[in-house]
Design a protein around this motif. Structure first.
Motif, PDB file in Angstrom:
ATOM      1  N   LYS A   9       8.645  14.843  -1.978  1.00  0.00           N
ATOM      2  CA  LYS A   9       8.003  14.749  -0.687  1.00  0.00           C
ATOM      3  C   LYS A   9       7.469  13.215  -0.755  1.00  0.00           C
ATOM      4  CE  LYS A   9       5.045  18.922  -1.511  1.00  0.00           C
ATOM      5  NZ  LYS A   9       4.457  18.872  -2.964  1.00  0.00           N
ATOM      6  N   LEU A  10       8.254  12.478  -1.474  1.00  0.00           N
ATOM      7  CA  LEU A  10       7.986  10.991  -1.213  1.00  0.00           C
ATOM      8  C   LEU A  10       9.212  10.099  -0.921  1.00  0.00           C
ATOM      9  CD1 LEU A  10       5.321  10.493  -4.278  1.00  0.00           C
ATOM     10  CD2 LEU A  10       4.950  10.431  -1.857  1.00  0.00           C
ATOM     11  N   TYR A  11      10.465  10.471  -1.735  1.00  0.00           N
ATOM     12  CA  TYR A  11      11.603   9.689  -1.418  1.00  0.00           C
ATOM     13  C   TYR A  11      12.401  10.135  -0.415  1.00  0.00           C
ATOM     14  CZ  TYR A  11      11.019   7.111  -5.893  1.00  0.00           C
ATOM     15  OH  TYR A  11      10.774   6.201  -6.827  1.00  0.00           O
ATOM     16  N   ALA A  16      16.844   3.034  -3.221  1.00  0.00           N
ATOM     17  CA  ALA A  16      16.675   1.864  -2.426  1.00  0.00           C
ATOM     18  C   ALA A  16      15.471   0.935  -2.985  1.00  0.00           C
ATOM     19  CB  ALA A  16      16.143   2.086  -0.999  1.00  0.00           C
ATOM     20  N   LEU A  17      14.816   1.658  -4.363  1.00  0.00           N
ATOM     21  CA  LEU A  17      13.684   0.786  -4.760  1.00  0.00           C
ATOM     22  C   LEU A  17      14.429   0.193  -6.208  1.00  0.00           C
ATOM     23  CD1 LEU A  17      10.381   2.525  -4.121  1.00  0.00           C
ATOM     24  CD2 LEU A  17      11.260   0.611  -3.211  1.00  0.00           C
ATOM     25  N   GLU A  18      15.499   0.545  -6.487  1.00  0.00           N
ATOM     26  CA  GLU A  18      16.141   0.372  -7.658  1.00  0.00           C
ATOM     27  C   GLU A  18      16.458  -0.982  -7.786  1.00  0.00           C
ATOM     28  OE1 GLU A  18      17.654   0.310 -11.193  1.00  0.00           O
ATOM     29  OE2 GLU A  18      16.767   2.120 -10.516  1.00  0.00           O
ATOM     30  N   PRO A  19      16.173  -1.867  -8.878  1.00  0.00           N
ATOM     31  CA  PRO A  19      16.306  -3.214  -8.740  1.00  0.00           C
ATOM     32  C   PRO A  19      17.834  -3.765  -9.125  1.00  0.00           C
ATOM     33  CG  PRO A  19      14.532  -2.885 -10.606  1.00  0.00           C
ATOM     34  CD  PRO A  19      15.042  -1.296  -9.787  1.00  0.00           C
ATOM     35  N   ASP A  20      18.481  -2.688  -9.813  1.00  0.00           N
ATOM     36  CA  ASP A  20      19.759  -3.006 -10.238  1.00  0.00           C
ATOM     37  C   ASP A  20      20.534  -3.420  -9.040  1.00  0.00           C
ATOM     38  OD1 ASP A  20      22.093  -2.995 -11.936  1.00  0.00           O
ATOM     39  OD2 ASP A  20      22.790  -1.291 -10.815  1.00  0.00           O
ATOM     40  N   LEU A 226      11.302   5.306   1.293  1.00  0.00           N
ATOM     41  CA  LEU A 226      10.195   6.367   1.330  1.00  0.00           C
ATOM     42  C   LEU A 226      10.355   7.205   2.768  1.00  0.00           C
ATOM     43  CD1 LEU A 226       7.315   4.154  -0.338  1.00  0.00           C
ATOM     44  CD2 LEU A 226       9.122   5.923  -1.370  1.00  0.00           C
ATOM     45  N   GLN A 227       9.634   8.211   2.448  1.00  0.00           N
ATOM     46  CA  GLN A 227       9.791   9.206   3.577  1.00  0.00           C
ATOM     47  C   GLN A 227       8.530   8.775   4.488  1.00  0.00           C
ATOM     48  OE1 GLN A 227       9.436  13.358   3.145  1.00  0.00           O
ATOM     49  NE2 GLN A 227      11.183  13.290   1.613  1.00  0.00           N
ATOM     50  N   VAL A 245       2.948   7.718   3.109  1.00  0.00           N
ATOM     51  CA  VAL A 245       2.890   8.125   1.920  1.00  0.00           C
ATOM     52  C   VAL A 245       2.532   6.903   0.921  1.00  0.00           C
ATOM     53  CG1 VAL A 245       4.797   9.890   2.064  1.00  0.00           C
ATOM     54  CG2 VAL A 245       5.218   7.446   1.772  1.00  0.00           C
ATOM     55  N   LEU A 246       2.282   5.552   1.663  1.00  0.00           N
ATOM     56  CA  LEU A 246       1.850   4.483   0.780  1.00  0.00           C
ATOM     57  C   LEU A 246       0.342   3.975   1.156  1.00  0.00           C
ATOM     58  CD1 LEU A 246       4.602   1.815   0.764  1.00  0.00           C
ATOM     59  CD2 LEU A 246       3.838   3.191  -1.323  1.00  0.00           C
ATOM     60  N   SER A 247      -0.418   3.925   0.412  1.00  0.00           N
ATOM     61  CA  SER A 247      -1.671   3.391   0.933  1.00  0.00           C
ATOM     62  C   SER A 247      -1.610   1.823   1.274  1.00  0.00           C
ATOM     63  CB  SER A 247      -2.918   3.794   0.044  1.00  0.00           C
ATOM     64  OG  SER A 247      -2.972   2.901  -1.371  1.00  0.00           O
ATOM     65  N   ASP A 248      -2.408   1.265   2.219  1.00  0.00           N
ATOM     66  CA  ASP A 248      -2.077  -0.073   2.559  1.00  0.00           C
ATOM     67  C   ASP A 248      -2.356  -1.111   1.506  1.00  0.00           C
ATOM     68  OD1 ASP A 248      -2.262   1.052   5.023  1.00  0.00           O
ATOM     69  OD2 ASP A 248      -4.188   0.140   5.553  1.00  0.00           O
ATOM     70  N   ASP A 249      -3.052  -1.065   0.217  1.00  0.00           N
ATOM     71  CA  ASP A 249      -3.084  -2.039  -0.586  1.00  0.00           C
ATOM     72  C   ASP A 249      -1.974  -1.800  -1.763  1.00  0.00           C
ATOM     73  OD1 ASP A 249      -3.924   0.491  -1.350  1.00  0.00           O
ATOM     74  OD2 ASP A 249      -6.147  -0.102  -1.906  1.00  0.00           O
ATOM     75  N   VAL A 250      -1.115  -0.932  -1.644  1.00  0.00           N
ATOM     76  CA  VAL A 250      -0.052  -0.594  -2.783  1.00  0.00           C
ATOM     77  C   VAL A 250       0.827  -1.890  -2.764  1.00  0.00           C
ATOM     78  CG1 VAL A 250       1.920   0.537  -3.293  1.00  0.00           C
ATOM     79  CG2 VAL A 250      -0.256   1.715  -3.052  1.00  0.00           C
ATOM     80  N   ILE A 251       1.482  -2.052  -1.562  1.00  0.00           N
ATOM     81  CA  ILE A 251       2.502  -3.427  -1.513  1.00  0.00           C
ATOM     82  C   ILE A 251       1.919  -4.651  -1.844  1.00  0.00           C
ATOM     83  CG2 ILE A 251       3.974  -4.520  -0.038  1.00  0.00           C
ATOM     84  CD1 ILE A 251       5.292  -1.895   0.781  1.00  0.00           C
ATOM     85  N   PRO A 252       0.835  -5.063  -1.245  1.00  0.00           N
ATOM     86  CA  PRO A 252       0.203  -6.497  -1.514  1.00  0.00           C
ATOM     87  C   PRO A 252      -0.020  -6.282  -3.045  1.00  0.00           C
ATOM     88  CG  PRO A 252      -0.863  -5.153   0.488  1.00  0.00           C
ATOM     89  CD  PRO A 252       0.200  -4.329  -0.081  1.00  0.00           C
ATOM     90  N   LEU A 253      -0.552  -5.166  -3.496  1.00  0.00           N
ATOM     91  CA  LEU A 253      -0.730  -5.391  -5.033  1.00  0.00           C
ATOM     92  C   LEU A 253       0.530  -5.595  -5.921  1.00  0.00           C
ATOM     93  CD1 LEU A 253      -3.387  -5.296  -6.781  1.00  0.00           C
ATOM     94  CD2 LEU A 253      -2.953  -2.858  -6.947  1.00  0.00           C
TER      95      LEU A 253
END
Ligand SMILES: Nc1ncnc2c1ncn2[C@@H]1O[C@H](COP(=O)(O)OP(=O)(O)OP(=O)(O)O)[C@@H](O)[C@H]1O
Length: 424
Positions: A9-11, A16-20, A226-227, A245-253
């Motif tokens: 439900k999320l990806y 794309a979020l993998e740092p490698d 993300l979807q 699927v992301l609340s507004d404060d997630v990326i800033p945090l």
């Protein structure tokens, strides 16, 4: 047991979020336009029939150095292929090679693979000088322009022979450019003056990302990963991000935590992806600030755990004295009290009992690793000053990781169960 058929439900694209760097390769790095422009100028002579300039790239970890160099050299390769210009790039990862000798064997192998295809063995049993000659011979055979990218060159330590020799190649048939990448400022400063005057003539610094840059980096990766997450309009910035699927404060945090530390994009990505993982695990449909905080605590626990496990037995014993003191509410604890505990422990597990001065050194080492905090305090009127130590990590994490050491496990268990009895 969960089924692999379960819909995610999320990806959208989990990689794309993998740092490698190899798992996901962003197509551009807008925050590094200036740095990549400088690199472009150093490589541009190739497009004009000239010789590329040698470059030393410096910047802390996770700043897009490796990926930036890859993007630029791939762009150049595409141009060369389109225009029938003979260009070869040899990417040598120096990590794991503690000497110029080892890096030279990797380089010769790579150059031979260009000529003979994959599967060539590394040359063995030659002197450094011979290996340099072998590398130059291979380069002459290949011809055209050769770019040698030496990533993480600090791995070679004090032995910078290769960095001295390569830029001085005197080739008839081939033009050679060297790009060195390092995240170790001390290594850069310690390079031999001759090396710096050739390789370091052009130095490109990747300064740490600030929180705003990290926000945009994470927002772009989130849109890919993300979807129901996209940019409104043309701007690929956090301000234009819309996500169900992301609340507004997630990326800033996530960005703020990474910026606070070292501005490392890899760290920001790791935190964001672990937050999404947590939300998934908890069956939540939206990733929130609380997932980020929990993910951060988890990452911190892992990091602390690794650093405790990597300590020597003697340092672990020194740490255990403060852990026990903290558990009993006796911190900040004085060195003399801690030394008494240490002596007891050494007797219990039959370890060497070092003198008090050496024990203090171990405590100071632990302070430098961030596991302890040291303070200097007065002992009371006329009694002089003393050092006291406090624990900088949770007692649970410390106990858990100290007990992973076979020699200490019983001792740690006894201290823990002793505590339990006393609190009954
Ligand atoms: N500006 C950016 N935009 C998107 N992703 C980025 C950016 N900068 C770095 N990254 C990502 O961060 C991760 C680390 O990048 P990279 O390996 O290039 O850093 P580095 O500076 O070479 O670090 P190290 O010195 O530790 O090797 C990669 O996943 C990379 O794609």
């Amino acid at each position: 047991m969960r089924s692999f058929d379960e819909a995610d439900k999320l990806y959208d694209d989990i990689d794309a979020l993998e740092p490698d760097t190899e798992t996901y390769r962003p197509k551009d790095l807008p925050e590094r336009e200036d740095e990549l422009d400088e690199l472009h100028s150093a490589l541009e002579p190739i497009a004009r029939g000239g010789t590329p300039r040698d470059v030393l790239i410096y910047g802390p970890t996770g700043q897009g150095k490796t990926h930036g160099v890859k993007l630029k050299t791939e762009q150049l390769q595409e141009w060369a292929d389109r225009n029938d210009v003979a260009l070869t790039t040899a990417n040598v990862q120096c990590k794991g090679s503690d000497k110029s000798y080892n890096v030279l064997t990797l380089l010769v192998k790579q150059l031979r693979e260009v000529r003979f295809g994959p599967g060539v063995d590394k040359p063995v049993g030659h002197q450094r000088k011979t290996l340099v000659e072998m590398a130059f011979e291979e380069m002459e055979e290949i011809g055209g322009t050769i770019l040698v990218v030496l990533d993480e060159i600090d791995a070679i330590g004090e032995d910078d022979y290769i960095l001295y020799e390569l830029p001085r190649a005197n080739l008839d048939n081939t033009k050679l450019g060297v790009i060195g990448i390092t995240n170790d400022l001390q290594f850069r400063d310690s390079l031999d003056a001759d090396v710096r005057s050739s390789l370091g003539k052009r130095e490109i610094t990747f300064h740490p990302y600030d929180a705003n840059q990290l926000k945009n980096i994470l927002a772009r990766r989130a849109v890919k990963a993300l979807q129901d997450t996209k940019f409104e309009g043309n701007k690929k910035k956090l301000a234009a991000l819309e996500s169900d699927v992301l609340s507004d404060d997630v990326i800033p945090l996530c960005a703020a935590f990474a910026a606070q530390d070292t501005g490392d994009a890899r760290q920001g990505l790791r935190l964001l992806s672990r937050s999404v993982e947590l939300a998934k695990k908890e069956n939540d449909e939206v990733v929130t600030e609380s997932h980020v905080r929990k993910a951060k605590a988890g990452i911190e626990r892992d990091r602390v755990g690794q650093s405790i496990r990597a300590e020597t037995t003697q340092r672990k014993l020194a740490l255990l004295t403060v852990v026990e003191a903290a558990e009993n509410g006796e911190t900040p604890a004085e060195t003399s009290d801690l030394y008494e505990k240490y002596t007891d422990y050494c007797e219990t597990i039959d370890a060497d009992n070092y003198i008090d001065h050496t024990f203090r050194e171990k405590l100071n080492d632990l302070e430098h690793s961030g596991l302890l905090e040291k303070n200097r305090t007065g002992r009371g009127h006329g009694k002089g000053m003393t050092n006291t130590y406090d624990l900088q990590v949770s007692t649970e994490t410390a106990f858990e990781n100290l007990s992973a050491d076979g020699r200490l496990s019983k001792l740690v268990e006894n201290i823990r169960s002793g505590r339990k009895k006393s609190t009954l």
